[in-house]
Scaffold this motif. Structure first.
Motif, mmCIF file in Angstrom:
data_model
loop_
_atom_site.group_PDB
_atom_site.id
_atom_site.type_symbol
_atom_site.label_atom_id
_atom_site.label_comp_id
_atom_site.label_asym_id
_atom_site.label_seq_id
_atom_site.Cartn_x
_atom_site.Cartn_y
_atom_site.Cartn_z
ATOM 1 N N ILE A 44 0.858 -1.196 0.000
ATOM 2 C CA ILE A 44 0.000 0.000 0.000
ATOM 3 C C ILE A 44 0.889 1.239 0.000
ATOM 4 O O ILE A 44 0.682 2.186 -0.763
ATOM 5 N N GLU A 45 1.893 1.215 0.873
ATOM 6 C CA GLU A 45 2.797 2.371 0.967
ATOM 7 C C GLU A 45 3.530 2.579 -0.359
ATOM 8 O O GLU A 45 3.686 3.716 -0.816
ATOM 9 N N ASN A 46 3.926 1.499 -0.963
ATOM 10 C CA ASN A 46 4.639 1.597 -2.240
ATOM 11 C C ASN A 46 3.753 2.241 -3.311
ATOM 12 O O ASN A 46 4.208 3.095 -4.081
ATOM 13 N N TYR A 51 2.317 7.384 -6.544
ATOM 14 C CA TYR A 51 1.084 8.007 -7.029
ATOM 15 C C TYR A 51 1.355 8.886 -8.249
ATOM 16 O O TYR A 51 0.658 8.804 -9.263
ATOM 17 N N LEU A 52 2.363 9.732 -8.169
ATOM 18 C CA LEU A 52 2.617 10.681 -9.271
ATOM 19 C C LEU A 52 3.028 9.969 -10.560
ATOM 20 O O LEU A 52 2.416 10.214 -11.606
ATOM 21 N N PHE A 79 -7.585 6.683 -5.277
ATOM 22 C CA PHE A 79 -6.575 7.628 -4.801
ATOM 23 C C PHE A 79 -7.235 8.993 -4.617
ATOM 24 O O PHE A 79 -7.910 9.478 -5.537
ATOM 25 N N VAL A 80 -7.038 9.593 -3.469
ATOM 26 C CA VAL A 80 -7.624 10.913 -3.198
ATOM 27 C C VAL A 80 -6.530 11.857 -2.717
ATOM 28 O O VAL A 80 -6.064 11.744 -1.577
ATOM 29 N N PRO A 81 -6.104 12.787 -3.562
ATOM 30 C CA PRO A 81 -5.112 13.763 -3.110
ATOM 31 C C PRO A 81 -5.789 14.952 -2.434
ATOM 32 O O PRO A 81 -6.836 15.403 -2.893
ATOM 33 N N ARG A 82 -5.205 15.406 -1.341
ATOM 34 C CA ARG A 82 -5.721 16.607 -0.670
ATOM 35 C C ARG A 82 -4.879 17.816 -1.064
ATOM 36 O O ARG A 82 -3.741 17.663 -1.500
ATOM 37 N N LEU A 87 -2.338 12.118 0.951
ATOM 38 C CA LEU A 87 -2.889 11.268 -0.104
ATOM 39 C C LEU A 87 -3.518 10.011 0.505
ATOM 40 O O LEU A 87 -2.922 9.367 1.369
ATOM 41 N N LEU A 88 -4.696 9.693 0.030
ATOM 42 C CA LEU A 88 -5.404 8.501 0.521
ATOM 43 C C LEU A 88 -5.444 7.436 -0.570
ATOM 44 O O LEU A 88 -5.637 7.749 -1.746
ATOM 45 N N LEU A 89 -5.281 6.185 -0.161
ATOM 46 C CA LEU A 89 -5.560 5.057 -1.050
ATOM 47 C C LEU A 89 -6.529 4.117 -0.342
ATOM 48 O O LEU A 89 -6.258 3.649 0.765
#
Lengths: 115, 340
Positions: A44-46, A51-52, A79-82, A87-89
């Motif tokens: 998950i962290e990876n 993300y980018l 994926f939800v960027p704030r 960043l949320l996954l």
């Protein structure tokens, strides 16, 4: 004593159909809750840290996103960027209660105080 | 009340004569002349007409009449009279106040043929609605948020059970204060926010009993304000994403409208099959191929099955990329507003 993000991660992970949930914080640290089997925290962290490059093919000006949802046969990845760069996954089972409430959980994350 | 079940006496109260004439004629036609329409352009004139008897429904402009006081007066003097409230500038405060005063329906003044038809359908429901014990059918009349507000303003003690196919959660109100909420595994204010933001469902009001614990401590108005803000935020997510279109707790809440802005279909090898309003097809094809390849690499050993689509929510709408072995499709939609 857990902070608001940790509490929210626990509550979100408890939703029926949530396979894993992780947040990359603005300080670069990552918090994940998963079953540890098919979706271990390190993966998950990876994903969060990639993300980018994962979305590099999309023109950023035209597709300034609220969120992305990659839908696979056996799992949906949102994926939800704030705006503060957190960043949320969320990984959920398709057609589950959690899949129906992805927008809800997204809104909660965007509204979450992260200090 | 009218003797014939299919014939209804309906009174419109508004100071805009032109609007009254136009809307009145539309409703007359839509009802196949089953509605016998009268119009009043003042509260006094409306009262005179209502006093003469036989009126089934009053539709009044809350901005021009004395608003909530006039509704309360009508509701108090003529409890069987159905009251609908319209306004050119709807707000949650107006809606809650009108409902609390006794209105059965609150809507924005329709200005289009579609809007008039939608309002007509809701007025028909109101005309045929019969009060019953408990809260069965209340969903047609008021929203969950309004009901919670009314319970709090009235300093009631009650329990709200919420359902969608199965139980969703429960809200406890004690002496007008929201003291506990549960939604699945979630408790407290977050559960309350979640319950109020869920689309679709029914609710029942029950007699009060003590909750297992108290998880909410702030005043009800602050909690409701936060819940409303949160719901709007969630609604924005849904509008942008378009993945969920529900009727909401409030009957008549229409779905947002999405307008296609671009469409491109190409083969799995990137040869264009069809495009519509696609300014740079070659660039788009390259983007689609790159994303399709990215999808194949995203989680190579996770046994996720085939990649179906990528959905992207942007502030103005959404985009969907669907990848198949033999075909890749890209569509972009713009949100065109949320009709009331």
């Amino acid at each position: 004593m857990k902070n608001s993000l940790e509490n929210w991660l626990d509550q979100t992970a408890a939703n029926d159909g949530v396979l894993a949930v992780g947040v990359l914080r603005t300080n670069g640290k990552c918090l994940c809750v998963s079953d540890g089997g098919k979706y271990p925290a390190e993966k998950i962290e990876n994903l969060l840290r990639h993300y980018l490059p994962l979305h590099a093919a999309l023109p950023s000006v035209e597709f300034l996103p609220r969120w992305f949802t990659w839908q696979f046969e056996h799992g949906w990845f949102r994926f939800v960027p704030r705006s503060d760069t957190a960043l949320l996954l969320l990984i959920v089972t398709p057609e589950s209660a959690a899949a129906a409430e992805l927008d809800q959980m997204t809104a909660e994350f965007l509204d979450l105080p992260l200090k | 009340m009218s003797d014939k079940s299919n014939h209804h006496q309906v009174l419109f109260v508004d100071d805009n004569r032109d609007y009254l004439e136009a809307v009145g004629e539309s409703f007359r036609l839509l009802s196949a002349e089953d509605w016998q329409l009268q119009a009043a352009n003042s509260a006094n004139q409306a009262l005179q007409i209502i006093k003469s008897g036989g009126m089934d429904l009053v539709v009044l402009d809350v901005d021009f009449t004395d608003g909530d006081q006039f509704i309360s007066l009508l509701h108090g003097c003529y409890p069987k009279l159905k009251i609908a409230v319209m306004t050119a500038e709807p707000t949650n405060e107006k809606r809650a106040a009108s409902i609390a005063a006794g209105a059965g329906l609150f809507f924005e003044k329709p200005v289009s043929a579609e809007g008039i038809q939608s309002v007509f359908r809701q007025l028909c429901k109101l005309l045929h609605w019969e009060p019953s014990e408990g809260f069965q059918g209340v969903l047609r009349r008021i929203g969950l948020l309004d009901l919670v507000k009314i319970e709090c303003i009235s300093r009631n003690s009650s329990i709200l059970d919420l359902y969608r196919q199965h139980s969703l959660g429960r809200i406890y109100i004690e002496d007008g204060q929201i003291i506990h909420a549960v939604c699945g595994e979630i408790f407290g204010e977050r559960a309350f926010q979640r319950l109020l933001a869920i689309s679709g469902g029914t609710f029942e009001l029950h007699d009060y009993e003590q909750p297992p614990e108290r998880t909410i401590h702030r005043p009800w108005d602050l909690i409701l304000a936060d819940a409303l803000r949160f719901r709007e935020l969630a609604k924005g997510q849904k509008v942008a994403g378009g993945t969920t279109v529900g009727s909401g707790w409030e009957d008549g809440a229409d779905a947002p409208v999405a307008r296609a802005e671009e469409l491109l279909i190409c083969t799995g090898r990137g040869e264009k099959i069809y495009d519509w309003q696609c300014a740079h097809p070659a660039a788009r094809v390259a983007m689609l191929q790159a994303i399709a390849q990215q999808a194949a690499q995203i989680v190579p050993d996770w046994q996720l099955g085939h990649f179906d689509r990528l959905e992207i929510a942007v502030p103005t709408g959404r985009a969907v990329l669907q990848a198949r072995a033999d075909r890749i499709m890209f569509a972009r939609f713009a949100q065109t507003g949320v009709p009331t």
